[in-house]
Design a protein around this motif. Structure first.
Motif, PDB file in Angstrom:
ATOM      1  N   MET A 284       0.592  -1.212   0.073  1.00 59.32           N
ATOM      2  CA  MET A 284       0.225   0.865  -0.139  1.00 59.32           C
ATOM      3  C   MET A 284       1.096   0.642  -0.043  1.00 59.32           C
ATOM      4  SD  MET A 284      -2.931   0.650  -0.190  1.00 59.32           S
ATOM      5  CE  MET A 284      -4.036  -1.202   0.250  1.00 59.32           C
ATOM      6  N   THR A 285       0.410   1.942  -0.836  1.00 54.05           N
ATOM      7  CA  THR A 285       1.176   3.303  -1.215  1.00 54.05           C
ATOM      8  C   THR A 285       0.475   4.489   0.171  1.00 54.05           C
ATOM      9  OG1 THR A 285       1.823   5.436  -2.632  1.00 54.05           O
ATOM     10  CG2 THR A 285       0.150   4.277  -2.638  1.00 54.05           C
ATOM     11  N   ASP A 286       1.539   4.756   0.487  1.00 53.33           N
ATOM     12  CA  ASP A 286       1.157   5.796   1.761  1.00 53.33           C
ATOM     13  C   ASP A 286       1.221   7.333   1.193  1.00 53.33           C
ATOM     14  OD1 ASP A 286       1.459   4.430   4.053  1.00 53.33           O
ATOM     15  OD2 ASP A 286       3.594   4.261   3.997  1.00 53.33           O
ATOM     16  N   THR A 287       1.836   7.543  -0.201  1.00 54.51           N
ATOM     17  CA  THR A 287       1.536   8.852  -0.441  1.00 54.51           C
ATOM     18  C   THR A 287       0.193   8.577  -1.654  1.00 54.51           C
ATOM     19  OG1 THR A 287       3.577   8.766  -0.451  1.00 54.51           O
ATOM     20  CG2 THR A 287       3.089  10.497  -2.110  1.00 54.51           C
ATOM     21  N   PRO A 288      -0.648  10.016  -1.684  1.00 51.52           N
ATOM     22  CA  PRO A 288      -1.242  10.413  -1.921  1.00 51.52           C
ATOM     23  C   PRO A 288      -0.937  10.087  -3.797  1.00 51.52           C
ATOM     24  CG  PRO A 288      -1.891  11.387  -0.347  1.00 51.52           C
ATOM     25  CD  PRO A 288      -0.526  11.564  -0.177  1.00 51.52           C
ATOM     26  N   ILE A 289      -2.195   9.265  -4.678  1.00 47.33           N
ATOM     27  CA  ILE A 289      -1.787   9.192  -6.145  1.00 47.33           C
ATOM     28  C   ILE A 289      -2.650   9.934  -6.457  1.00 47.33           C
ATOM     29  CG2 ILE A 289       0.259   7.742  -5.926  1.00 47.33           C
ATOM     30  CD1 ILE A 289      -1.679   5.818  -7.183  1.00 47.33           C
TER      31      ILE A 289
ATOM     32  N   TRP B  79      -0.338  -2.507  -6.335  1.00 50.99           N
ATOM     33  CA  TRP B  79       0.991  -3.483  -6.930  1.00 50.99           C
ATOM     34  C   TRP B  79       1.943  -3.765  -8.132  1.00 50.99           C
ATOM     35  CZ3 TRP B  79       2.226  -7.438 -10.710  1.00 50.99           C
ATOM     36  CH2 TRP B  79       3.583  -7.949  -9.816  1.00 50.99           C
ATOM     37  N   LEU B  80       1.070  -2.652  -8.919  1.00 55.37           N
ATOM     38  CA  LEU B  80       1.652  -2.568 -10.485  1.00 55.37           C
ATOM     39  C   LEU B  80       3.189  -1.579 -10.117  1.00 55.37           C
ATOM     40  CD1 LEU B  80      -0.386  -2.409 -13.050  1.00 55.37           C
ATOM     41  CD2 LEU B  80       1.087  -3.835 -13.193  1.00 55.37           C
ATOM     42  N   LEU B  81       2.453  -0.456  -9.461  1.00 57.62           N
ATOM     43  CA  LEU B  81       2.792   0.643  -8.699  1.00 57.62           C
ATOM     44  C   LEU B  81       4.626   0.222  -8.498  1.00 57.62           C
ATOM     45  CD1 LEU B  81       1.111   3.487  -6.523  1.00 57.62           C
ATOM     46  CD2 LEU B  81       1.211   3.437  -9.031  1.00 57.62           C
TER      47      LEU B  81
ATOM     48  N   ALA C  23     -11.230  14.368 -22.812  1.00 52.83           N
ATOM     49  CA  ALA C  23     -11.413  14.605 -20.906  1.00 52.83           C
ATOM     50  C   ALA C  23     -10.044  13.361 -20.496  1.00 52.83           C
ATOM     51  CB  ALA C  23     -12.278  14.141 -20.412  1.00 52.83           C
ATOM     52  N   LEU C  24      -9.746  12.266 -22.097  1.00 52.92           N
ATOM     53  CA  LEU C  24      -8.680  11.500 -21.120  1.00 52.92           C
ATOM     54  C   LEU C  24      -7.192  12.580 -21.577  1.00 52.92           C
ATOM     55  CD1 LEU C  24      -9.750   8.603 -22.931  1.00 52.92           C
ATOM     56  CD2 LEU C  24      -9.616   8.940 -20.750  1.00 52.92           C
ATOM     57  N   ASP C  25      -6.634  13.088 -22.535  1.00 54.37           N
ATOM     58  CA  ASP C  25      -5.629  13.837 -22.742  1.00 54.37           C
ATOM     59  C   ASP C  25      -5.551  14.847 -21.578  1.00 54.37           C
ATOM     60  OD1 ASP C  25      -5.340  12.872 -25.120  1.00 54.37           O
ATOM     61  OD2 ASP C  25      -6.542  14.316 -26.222  1.00 54.37           O
ATOM     62  N   GLU C  26      -6.212  15.710 -20.763  1.00 60.17           N
ATOM     63  CA  GLU C  26      -6.207  15.879 -19.551  1.00 60.17           C
ATOM     64  C   GLU C  26      -5.519  15.282 -19.318  1.00 60.17           C
ATOM     65  OE1 GLU C  26      -8.755  19.010 -16.352  1.00 60.17           O
ATOM     66  OE2 GLU C  26      -9.743  18.471 -18.430  1.00 60.17           O
ATOM     67  N   HIS C  27      -6.568  14.699 -18.327  1.00 67.63           N
ATOM     68  CA  HIS C  27      -6.563  13.628 -16.964  1.00 67.63           C
ATOM     69  C   HIS C  27      -5.259  12.357 -16.636  1.00 67.63           C
ATOM     70  CE1 HIS C  27     -10.123  15.316 -15.283  1.00 67.63           C
ATOM     71  NE2 HIS C  27     -10.292  14.694 -16.391  1.00 67.63           N
ATOM     72  N   LEU C  28      -4.387  12.214 -18.199  1.00 68.21           N
ATOM     73  CA  LEU C  28      -3.496  11.757 -18.210  1.00 68.21           C
ATOM     74  C   LEU C  28      -1.908  12.194 -17.951  1.00 68.21           C
ATOM     75  CD1 LEU C  28      -3.774   9.000 -21.755  1.00 68.21           C
ATOM     76  CD2 LEU C  28      -3.182   8.798 -19.276  1.00 68.21           C
ATOM     77  N   GLN C  29      -2.439  13.511 -18.265  1.00 67.00           N
ATOM     78  CA  GLN C  29      -1.479  15.076 -17.201  1.00 67.00           C
ATOM     79  C   GLN C  29      -0.927  15.134 -16.612  1.00 67.00           C
ATOM     80  OE1 GLN C  29       0.364  15.962 -20.125  1.00 67.00           O
ATOM     81  NE2 GLN C  29      -0.866  14.676 -21.588  1.00 67.00           N
ATOM     82  N   GLN C  30      -1.992  13.875 -15.328  1.00 64.42           N
ATOM     83  CA  GLN C  30      -1.653  14.260 -14.104  1.00 64.42           C
ATOM     84  C   GLN C  30      -2.056  12.889 -13.337  1.00 64.42           C
ATOM     85  OE1 GLN C  30      -4.846  17.435 -12.354  1.00 64.42           O
ATOM     86  NE2 GLN C  30      -5.672  17.140 -14.722  1.00 64.42           N
ATOM     87  N   ALA C  31      -1.798  11.576 -14.316  1.00 60.92           N
ATOM     88  CA  ALA C  31      -2.892  10.139 -13.785  1.00 60.92           C
ATOM     89  C   ALA C  31      -1.107   9.840 -12.929  1.00 60.92           C
ATOM     90  CB  ALA C  31      -3.409   9.657 -14.340  1.00 60.92           C
ATOM     91  N   SER C  32      -0.993   9.211 -12.134  1.00 63.13           N
ATOM     92  CA  SER C  32       0.148   8.019 -11.626  1.00 63.13           C
ATOM     93  C   SER C  32      -0.386   6.452 -12.456  1.00 63.13           C
ATOM     94  CB  SER C  32       0.382   8.255 -10.233  1.00 63.13           C
ATOM     95  OG  SER C  32       0.444   9.289 -10.189  1.00 63.13           O
TER      96      SER C  32
END
Length: 263
Positions: A1-6, A246-248, A46-55
């Motif tokens: 589990m990641t402790d840093t918000p993503i 897990w993938l991260l 919407a996909l183009d915009e959010h992919l710039q921010q997504a982890s």
């Protein structure tokens, strides 16, 4: 589990799985970037915009929506969990290409129990001779499910074939090959008998059934039944989120739920 918000791009946010995932992800302090494949007036924008921010990207949209998503992920690769079913060979080829650049999982079912069923099915198929045991796979889902047989049923077919091939390979000489087992999709009007070694598949649709899969190994005088029944869709959402976390920490590649669960 990641402790840093993503930031998690949740594609198909308005569907049953999307709503479950939103609650799980938000409850753990992460941010959902929601895109609804069927209702958003500008899905591509919407996909183009959010992919710039997504982890991370989690996709439970539609085959058409997944096509749009994959086109963009090839330009801006992000670790991805794909749970959309009914994908084509073309989809799979693109997913393989994307996996050379980022870690991803494409699965038809994220349930821990169903993935254990896959392993047990392969083990049983390897131990039971196809000349002595006929295999039937029966799956049931709610009346609104569009694809049949289910993606999980098709993976169960592959598990039977894998188990049989492994058994045949260990008992045969090096370099020999085994023909694939024929798959019979049962339906109205089917009257022919079954060839030895064939794998039968039947689909049931009705009511509010979340998902049921049973593999029958039918011999003379005995039978074995391996079953999994889902009663709440939240198990799939929990599994998908477990896979995402897990993938991260993984290198680029195409992984399965067996990898996530250590099966």
């Amino acid at each position: 589990m990641t402790d840093t918000p993503i930031n998690v791009l949740l594609f198909g946010a308005g569907g049953r799985m999307g709503r479950h995932l939103f609650r799980i992800i938000s409850s753990e302090g992460h941010r959902c970037l929601e895109v609804e494949a069927r209702q958003d007036p500008d899905v591509c924008g919407a996909l183009d915009e959010h992919l710039q921010q997504a982890s991370m990207v989690i996709d439970f949209s539609s085959p058409e929506g997944t096509t749009l998503l994959l086109e963009r992920l090839l330009v801006r690769p992000v670790p991805c969990v794909i749970g959309t079913t009914g994908l084509s060979a073309s989809h799979q080829k693109t997913i393989d290409s994307l996996a050379e650049r980022v870690p991803l999982i494409c699965a038809s079912n994220f349930s821990v129990g169903l993935n254990l069923l896959l392993s047990l099915t392969a083990q049983a198929a390897g131990a039971l001779a196809p000349e002595s045991f006929d295999v039937e796979i029966v799956e049931a889902h709610h009346r609104h499910k569009k694809d049949a047989p289910s993606g999980s049923a098709q993976v169960l077919v592959a598990s039977v074939q894998t188990g049989r091939a492994s058994s045949a390979g260990s008992a045969s000489s090096a370099g020999s090959t085994r023909k694939p087992d024929p798959v019979l999709f049962h339906g109205p009007g089917m009257t022919d008998g079954r060839p030895t070694g064939s794998i039968g598949v039947a689909a049931v649709r009705g009511g509010d059934v979340v998902g049921e899969h049973t593999v029958f190994f039918l011999g003379d005088g005995e039978r074995i039944e391996l079953s999994h029944r889902a009663t709440d869709r939240v198990i799939f959402a929990n599994g998908a989120w477990r896979a995402a976390i897990w993938l991260l920490e993984q290198r680029p590649g195409r992984y399965t739920m067996k990898d996530v669960l250590g099966l």
